[in-house]
Design an enzyme around this catalytic site. Structure first.
Site, PDB file in Angstrom:
ATOM      1  N   THR A   5      -2.156  -3.273   8.772  1.00 42.63           N
ATOM      2  CA  THR A   5      -1.071  -3.466   7.805  1.00 42.63           C
ATOM      3  C   THR A   5      -1.050  -2.284   6.844  1.00 42.63           C
ATOM      4  O   THR A   5      -2.040  -1.559   6.704  1.00 42.63           O
ATOM      5  CB  THR A   5      -1.241  -4.752   6.968  1.00 42.63           C
ATOM      6  OG1 THR A   5      -2.346  -4.582   6.067  1.00 42.63           O
ATOM      7  CG2 THR A   5      -1.459  -5.977   7.838  1.00 42.63           C
ATOM      8  N   CYS A   6       0.072  -2.116   6.164  1.00 43.97           N
ATOM      9  CA  CYS A   6       0.156  -1.139   5.073  1.00 43.97           C
ATOM     10  C   CYS A   6       0.100  -1.901   3.757  1.00 43.97           C
ATOM     11  O   CYS A   6       0.766  -1.571   2.789  1.00 43.97           O
ATOM     12  CB  CYS A   6       1.421  -0.277   5.186  1.00 43.97           C
ATOM     13  SG  CYS A   6       2.948  -1.226   5.201  1.00 43.97           S
ATOM     14  N   SER A   7      -0.719  -2.926   3.744  1.00 47.56           N
ATOM     15  CA  SER A   7      -0.901  -3.786   2.572  1.00 47.56           C
ATOM     16  C   SER A   7      -2.300  -3.599   1.998  1.00 47.56           C
ATOM     17  O   SER A   7      -3.241  -3.318   2.726  1.00 47.56           O
ATOM     18  CB  SER A   7      -0.721  -5.252   2.980  1.00 47.56           C
ATOM     19  OG  SER A   7      -1.056  -6.108   1.910  1.00 47.56           O
TER      20      SER A   7
ATOM     21  N   GLY B 138       0.788  -1.220   0.000  1.00 50.51           N
ATOM     22  CA  GLY B 138       0.000   0.000   0.000  1.00 50.51           C
ATOM     23  C   GLY B 138       0.824   1.276   0.000  1.00 50.51           C
ATOM     24  O   GLY B 138       0.275   2.370  -0.055  1.00 50.51           O
TER      25      GLY B 138
END
Length: 142
Positions: A66-68, A12
């Protein structure tokens, strides 16, 4: 309260790209993903961390972020954890956030997708991220 922000794919993180490089869409990032099963390994580690946190006797609330933008690190992790830990429930997070989780193939995440949030560059003009919150169920009293 436990906050879990585990290692993730970072899929992301589009806002950190150079200004002269067009930002990837979620679909572009997915197409570039998972060389050698890396995301599957990350998801397994993320679940392991959540299970460990759920075993902490004093833990009653866990935030998972998460940064996903990948389903495998987000909704699939929540799904798998809830399937194994009926003593925990996914509760609503940031009610005012407009973009919620995805329902998944065959609506397998339907029971909790409206409780989690996701952000993508395409929809929110920000780095992509995901947040879920778990709360321990109250023990029934006799």
């Amino acid at each position: 309260h436990v906050l879990i922000a585990p290692s993730c794919s970072g899929s992301g993180l589009v806002a950190s790209q150079s200004a002269d490089v067009p930002a990837k869409t979620e679909e572009d990032a997915a197409a570039d993903n998972d060389a050698g099963g890396r995301v599957s390994e990350l998801a397994a580690g993320q679940k392991s961390i959540l299970f460990h946190a759920m075993d902490i006797p004093s833990a009653t609330s866990i935030s998972y972020s998460t940064c996903s933008v990948f389903e495998e690190e987000n909704e699939a992790v929540v799904h798998d954890v809830l399937a194994e830990r009926s003593d925990w429930v996914c509760v609503p997070v940031i009610a005012s956030w407009p973009h919620r989780g995805i329902p998944g193939d065959g609506d397998k995440y339907r029971s909790f997708c409206s409780n989690v949030i996701r952000a993508t560059y395409d929809k929110d003009t920000t780095n992509g991220f995901f947040v879920a919150r778990f709360e321990k169920r109250e023990k029934a009293t006799k």
